[in-house]
Design an enzyme around this catalytic site. Sequence first.
Site, PDB file in Angstrom:
ATOM      1  N   HIS A 125       0.820  -1.030  -0.386  1.00 33.97           N
ATOM      2  CA  HIS A 125      -0.003  -0.122   0.069  1.00 33.97           C
ATOM      3  C   HIS A 125       1.025   1.271  -0.210  1.00 33.97           C
ATOM      4  O   HIS A 125       0.848   2.192  -0.322  1.00 33.97           O
ATOM      5  CB  HIS A 125      -0.557   0.002   0.950  1.00 33.97           C
ATOM      6  CG  HIS A 125      -2.278  -1.042   1.146  1.00 33.97           C
ATOM      7  ND1 HIS A 125      -2.511  -1.222   0.019  1.00 33.97           N
ATOM      8  CD2 HIS A 125      -2.783  -1.677   1.721  1.00 33.97           C
ATOM      9  CE1 HIS A 125      -3.777  -1.653   0.483  1.00 33.97           C
ATOM     10  NE2 HIS A 125      -3.425  -3.071   1.195  1.00 33.97           N
ATOM     11  N   ASP A 162      -3.389 -10.208  -2.490  1.00 33.26           N
ATOM     12  CA  ASP A 162      -4.081 -10.369  -1.785  1.00 33.26           C
ATOM     13  C   ASP A 162      -5.832  -9.426  -1.886  1.00 33.26           C
ATOM     14  O   ASP A 162      -6.307  -9.060  -2.837  1.00 33.26           O
ATOM     15  CB  ASP A 162      -3.812  -8.474  -0.850  1.00 33.26           C
ATOM     16  CG  ASP A 162      -3.808  -7.928   0.525  1.00 33.26           C
ATOM     17  OD1 ASP A 162      -3.402  -9.397   1.276  1.00 33.26           O
ATOM     18  OD2 ASP A 162      -4.384  -7.641   0.701  1.00 33.26           O
ATOM     19  N   HIS A 164      -7.148  -7.210  -0.686  1.00 31.58           N
ATOM     20  CA  HIS A 164      -6.920  -5.243  -0.994  1.00 31.58           C
ATOM     21  C   HIS A 164      -5.554  -5.233  -2.033  1.00 31.58           C
ATOM     22  O   HIS A 164      -5.000  -6.072  -2.369  1.00 31.58           O
ATOM     23  CB  HIS A 164      -6.171  -4.595   0.146  1.00 31.58           C
ATOM     24  CG  HIS A 164      -6.943  -4.553   1.666  1.00 31.58           C
ATOM     25  ND1 HIS A 164      -6.901  -5.140   1.591  1.00 31.58           N
ATOM     26  CD2 HIS A 164      -8.615  -4.529   2.525  1.00 31.58           C
ATOM     27  CE1 HIS A 164      -7.606  -5.657   4.137  1.00 31.58           C
ATOM     28  NE2 HIS A 164      -8.663  -4.458   3.540  1.00 31.58           N
TER      29      HIS A 164
END
Length: 370
Positions: A125, A162, A164
Amino acid sequence: MLPVWTHPACALHDPGPGHPESPRRLAAVLAALEAPALAGRIALRVAPRAPEEALLAAHEPELVAAILEPVPPGLRRRLDPDTVLSQHSAEAALRSVGALLAAVDGAVGGELPRAFCATRPPGHHATRERAMGFCPLNGIAVAALHALRAHGLRRVAVVDFDVHHGNGTEAILAAEPQALYLSSHQWPLYPGTGTEPRRGNARNATLPPGAGSAEFRRAWSRVPAARARCLRPGADPGLGRLRRAPPRSARQPRARGRGLRLAHRRPGRPRRAPRRRQARLHARGRLQPHRAHRLHRRASVGAACLRPRQRLRTAASRSAASRLPASAAPVPARSRATPWSTESLRIGRPSVRFTARPKPTLLSTGSPWS
């Protein structure tokens, strides 16, 4: 033997009580790797520290300095609402990125066919100038750029599955034409990106909440992984065996959930033919197996009475009916009683009864297995 890179400092990164990214995650992974079934199949290795030059290839100097700034014991520093640093967070981040760099060095150098990194904190991220989503540094992007620049690879692919979307990895590698980013993730969900199926050198596949294995495989079969030209036998023995299935022709049936096939199976190679059912008449004569299959299918759908001139007037049935003696006793059908006397022919296994009479011909449609 599979090498597993880890370090004790990764378990000391503590964002605080109640935080989802807790040290128990790594403890559960390491406990699973110590199972008796994996004895002798993995080798634990100590992750080295990542050099600062490798970090600056993917991040701004201000962000790297903020991550490496010491945190006093017992205190925590919050970089954003989700990302928190503690006393050992900087060392854990350096060891986590260093494990990825060591795995890339071993794989590209030919020492390791594949490697696994059991480290934390995570990293997909974090963007070039911002830490977010539990991720202080983006180790995935650092490792991909290290493979391109330090080892001179022509192509690198990052496969992210993942829950996300890895917005940081996609943003950092967007300026690298030699890199390809493939991701499957749930939508809607944090961080709210990755909704475009194709964006530059990124390919995204969104999954609905609660999707299972079937939806996951279907999504990856639609991702254009065939354009990931770096996924070749020289890169990884496991990924190199996978390739995109050939386009389905108009007469070829659609395969169930097999968008990717093994490379050693040729598309044009015929498979082993299944065993055909032997359909024989109990009376004199024989009936061809494919015609018996047609009669069985018609009887199973519930066709009560069929005209002989339209469907059931085959050469075998006419010849078998003509050879029946005139004094033969009628055989009643078990599936359904008929109001008039008829002569029956029985096709053996699966048994289908149909009556032979000049007009009309009755096809009894009880259970086809009677």
